[in-house]
Design an enzyme around this catalytic site. Structure first.
Site, PDB file in Angstrom:
ATOM      1  N   HIS A 150      35.003  45.281  91.435  1.00  0.00           N
ATOM      2  CA  HIS A 150      36.361  45.782  91.175  1.00  0.00           C
ATOM      3  C   HIS A 150      36.797  46.584  92.403  1.00  0.00           C
ATOM      4  CE1 HIS A 150      39.821  47.041  89.058  1.00  0.00           C
ATOM      5  NE2 HIS A 150      39.311  47.847  88.146  1.00  0.00           N
TER       6      HIS A 150
ATOM      7  N   HIS B   5      39.798  36.165  93.124  1.00  0.00           N
ATOM      8  CA  HIS B   5      40.375  37.117  92.181  1.00  0.00           C
ATOM      9  C   HIS B   5      40.350  36.505  90.793  1.00  0.00           C
ATOM     10  CE1 HIS B   5      43.177  39.917  90.332  1.00  0.00           C
ATOM     11  NE2 HIS B   5      42.914  40.721  91.340  1.00  0.00           N
TER      12      HIS B   5
ATOM     13  N   ASP C 276      41.673  43.764  98.744  1.00  0.00           N
ATOM     14  CA  ASP C 276      40.588  44.600  99.261  1.00  0.00           C
ATOM     15  C   ASP C 276      40.153  44.182 100.654  1.00  0.00           C
ATOM     16  OD1 ASP C 276      40.211  46.266  97.032  1.00  0.00           O
ATOM     17  OD2 ASP C 276      39.370  44.565  95.976  1.00  0.00           O
TER      18      ASP C 276
HETATM   19  N1  ACO Z   1      32.514  33.829  97.521  1.00  0.00           N
HETATM   20  C1  ACO Z   1      31.973  32.610  97.216  1.00  0.00           C
HETATM   21  N2  ACO Z   1      32.188  31.957  96.060  1.00  0.00           N
HETATM   22  C2  ACO Z   1      32.964  32.561  95.154  1.00  0.00           C
HETATM   23  C3  ACO Z   1      33.561  33.817  95.391  1.00  0.00           C
HETATM   24  C4  ACO Z   1      33.325  34.447  96.628  1.00  0.00           C
HETATM   25  N3  ACO Z   1      33.872  35.641  96.928  1.00  0.00           N
HETATM   26  N4  ACO Z   1      34.297  34.174  94.319  1.00  0.00           N
HETATM   27  C5  ACO Z   1      34.162  33.191  93.422  1.00  0.00           C
HETATM   28  N5  ACO Z   1      33.369  32.218  93.926  1.00  0.00           N
HETATM   29  C6  ACO Z   1      33.040  30.927  93.277  1.00  0.00           C
HETATM   30  C7  ACO Z   1      32.028  31.137  92.158  1.00  0.00           C
HETATM   31  O1  ACO Z   1      30.707  30.970  92.620  1.00  0.00           O
HETATM   32  C8  ACO Z   1      32.450  30.069  91.175  1.00  0.00           C
HETATM   33  O2  ACO Z   1      31.937  28.842  91.632  1.00  0.00           O
HETATM   34  P1  ACO Z   1      31.549  27.674  90.567  1.00  0.00           P
HETATM   35  O3  ACO Z   1      32.829  27.306  89.901  1.00  0.00           O
HETATM   36  O4  ACO Z   1      31.000  26.587  91.437  1.00  0.00           O
HETATM   37  O5  ACO Z   1      30.547  28.291  89.632  1.00  0.00           O
HETATM   38  C9  ACO Z   1      33.961  30.001  91.305  1.00  0.00           C
HETATM   39  O6  ACO Z   1      34.244  30.485  92.641  1.00  0.00           O
HETATM   40  C10 ACO Z   1      34.700  30.873  90.308  1.00  0.00           C
HETATM   41  O7  ACO Z   1      34.132  32.177  90.350  1.00  0.00           O
HETATM   42  P2  ACO Z   1      34.093  33.155  89.108  1.00  0.00           P
HETATM   43  O8  ACO Z   1      33.047  34.205  89.329  1.00  0.00           O
HETATM   44  O9  ACO Z   1      34.018  32.363  87.840  1.00  0.00           O
HETATM   45  O10 ACO Z   1      35.529  33.798  89.197  1.00  0.00           O
HETATM   46  P3  ACO Z   1      35.960  35.106  88.493  1.00  0.00           P
HETATM   47  O11 ACO Z   1      37.416  34.959  88.316  1.00  0.00           O
HETATM   48  O12 ACO Z   1      35.147  35.424  87.302  1.00  0.00           O
HETATM   49  O13 ACO Z   1      35.611  36.241  89.589  1.00  0.00           O
HETATM   50  C11 ACO Z   1      35.772  37.778  91.347  1.00  0.00           C
HETATM   51  C12 ACO Z   1      36.526  36.859  90.382  1.00  0.00           C
HETATM   52  C13 ACO Z   1      34.808  38.727  90.593  1.00  0.00           C
HETATM   53  C14 ACO Z   1      36.794  38.660  92.063  1.00  0.00           C
HETATM   54  C15 ACO Z   1      34.985  36.915  92.354  1.00  0.00           C
HETATM   55  O14 ACO Z   1      35.871  36.071  93.053  1.00  0.00           O
HETATM   56  C16 ACO Z   1      34.158  37.750  93.338  1.00  0.00           C
HETATM   57  O15 ACO Z   1      33.033  38.120  93.012  1.00  0.00           O
HETATM   58  N6  ACO Z   1      34.713  38.051  94.546  1.00  0.00           N
HETATM   59  C17 ACO Z   1      34.042  38.888  95.494  1.00  0.00           C
HETATM   60  C18 ACO Z   1      34.217  40.344  95.112  1.00  0.00           C
HETATM   61  C19 ACO Z   1      35.625  40.842  95.345  1.00  0.00           C
HETATM   62  O16 ACO Z   1      36.220  40.611  96.382  1.00  0.00           O
HETATM   63  N7  ACO Z   1      36.151  41.575  94.342  1.00  0.00           N
HETATM   64  C20 ACO Z   1      37.499  42.146  94.412  1.00  0.00           C
HETATM   65  C21 ACO Z   1      38.310  41.722  93.267  1.00  0.00           C
HETATM   66  S1  ACO Z   1      39.983  42.163  93.512  1.00  0.00           S
HETATM   67  C22 ACO Z   1      40.142  43.720  92.950  1.00  0.00           C
HETATM   68  O17 ACO Z   1      39.361  44.298  92.258  1.00  0.00           O
HETATM   69  C23 ACO Z   1      41.412  44.402  93.371  1.00  0.00           C
END
Ligand code: ACO
Length: 405
Positions: free
Chosen positions: A242, A283, A341
């Protein structure tokens, strides 16, 4: 307000039926008039106003007023609101002793959880949450004191004297003055940096029912006081998935260390057997470019130019990483765009804000949204939040004496 794609399951309450929705991917926990997001279109509206227009024409405190009150203030209302906020920027001197009890190397978010919750101990006179005037003054106090407390965390870590607020300055100038000023000489504040800081606060002001705002609502639903509720929001924001993501972005850039290693990290991020994720990408709601990221992208260039930081090695890695990820098939196909971010981390690094303060700055901006949501909930009929669970443990069994285990 229920559209054709919304199923109202509230009538199932008490009938032994409930829905299972881990992560609340498709569950609305409340009704709200504050913020609208269309993740597919990349649209973010506060009280109907697009975030791009607010970033261009408004300022953080005016946006706080909008979130709390539902309308933009007229000139007189704005003047009174700003005066009211700036009157509350000081914190009780006893909080200085509170800070002295923390280790110098304590994480500033750990300190913020403590000191913001502790504010309740100073304001017994205005903690009646059923009184709209008490709610308003608590909201003003929180918005006003967050930058002061944030800067105190930084000064404590440096062993430097705390700076009193200078209420002749704007909100963001005052924050920079308390962060980087010293009692030895008047603060010099770059207007480009002050503007960027204000936009960072504004872009973080609200984002509907994210984890921290939902936490604030849940805490508030028990009748807890607003300072305790915001403290619970700060704790939730701290996590790397987050608000901690902008800090994680910088740690990742440091770990990458050199432009020649970017490809290796892109490969790691795509490997399903590797838990590594590219921090600052993706996101939960936006499956298109986050509109806040576009605004941030613009001010990022302004700030790097003003600070002469274009050639900073970490910032160069960040710019190259952004370019590669935007063109890479995996990231394009999964709609993993740079999030707010990613750019805020780069801007704050260029301004000279230490990495562990990034989430504190996010918390400072988000206080407006947290308190607006809390106030909206308390002003309307509400119930204590009490999610259900799917129990997957043992069925009843008999206690085993110690010697038989
Ligand atoms: N790098 C590589 N792969 C990713 C990333 C990433 N940053 N984010 C998502 N993916 C992939 C996942 O592995 C998944 O792949 P799959 O479909 O083959 O299993 C797919 O994309 C979907 O990912 P989910 O985790 O299901 O997406 P979710 O919507 O639950 O998660 C999140 C969103 C937590 C922000 C995620 O993208 C992440 O962990 N990002 C990195 C952390 C980050 O930048 N957080 C900031 C959020 S914004 C904020 O708080 C203002």
């Amino acid at each position: 307000t229920l559209g054709p794609d919304v199923v109202d399951v509230s009538s199932l309450a008490g009938k032994g039926l409930f829905t299972y929705d881990p992560g609340f991917m498709s569950t609305a926990s409340c009704e709200s008039e504050i913020t609208y997001i269309d993740g597919a279109k990349g649209q973010l509206l506060h009280r109907g106003y697009p975030i791009e227009q607010l970033a261009e024409h408004s300022d953080y405190l005016e946006t706080c007023y909008l979130l709390m009150n539902g309308e933009l203030p007229n000139a007189e209302q704005k003047k009174q609101y700003l005066n009211g906020i700036m009157n509350h920027t000081m914190v009780h001197e006893s909080l200085v002793n509170f800070f002295k009890g923390f280790r110098y190397d304590a994480h500033p978010m750990a300190m913020m959880c403590g000191v913001v919750g502790a504010l309740a101990s100073f304001y017994h006179d205005s903690l009646d949450i059923t009184d709209p005037e008490h709610r308003r003054i608590s909201a003003d106090r929180l918005i006003a004191k967050m930058p002061t407390l944030a800067a105190m965390c930084y000064k404590h870590s440096k062993g430097q004297p705390f700076m009193y607020p200078d209420n002749s300055l704007s909100y963001s100038e005052n924050f920079l003055h308390m962060m980087f000023g010293t009692p030895c000489e008047p603060s010099k504040i770059d207007p480009v940096v002050a503007k960027a800081m204000d936009i960072i606060f504004l872009l973080h002001a609200d984002h509907e029912q994210n984890a921290s705002t939902s936490t604030v609502r849940l805490a508030g639903s028990s009748g807890a006081n607003p300072f305790a509720c915001i403290s619970s929001g700060i704790a939730t924001l701290w996590g790397p998935a987050h608000g901690g993501a902008n800090e994680a972005v910088l740690s990742m850039l440091q770990e990458i260390g050199d432009e020649s290693r970017i490809d290796e990290y892109i490969k790691k991020a795509k490997d399903k057997n590797d838990p590594f994720r590219l921090m600052g990408f993706g996101h939960r709601v936006y499956k298109n470019f986050d509109p806040r990221s576009r605004v941030m992208q613009g001010i990022c260039d302004d700030v790097l130019g003003a600070m002469g930081a274009e050639n900073d090695p970490l910032l160069r890695i960040a710019k190259k990483l952004e370019k590669i990820a935007l063109e890479d098939e995996y990231f394009v196909e999964k709609k993993l765009y740079p999030n707010v971010d990613f750019y805020s981390g780069i801007i704050m690094k260029a301004i000279g804000i230490p990495t562990d303060m990034f989430t504190v700055i996010f918390a400072t901006g988000r206080t407006a949204g947290w308190i607006a949501h809390w106030n909206e909930m308390i002003s309307n009929p509400y119930r204590i939040g009490r999610p259900r669970q799917l129990y997957t443990g043992y069925s009843q069994r008999d206690y085993k004496p110690l010697e038989d285990r």
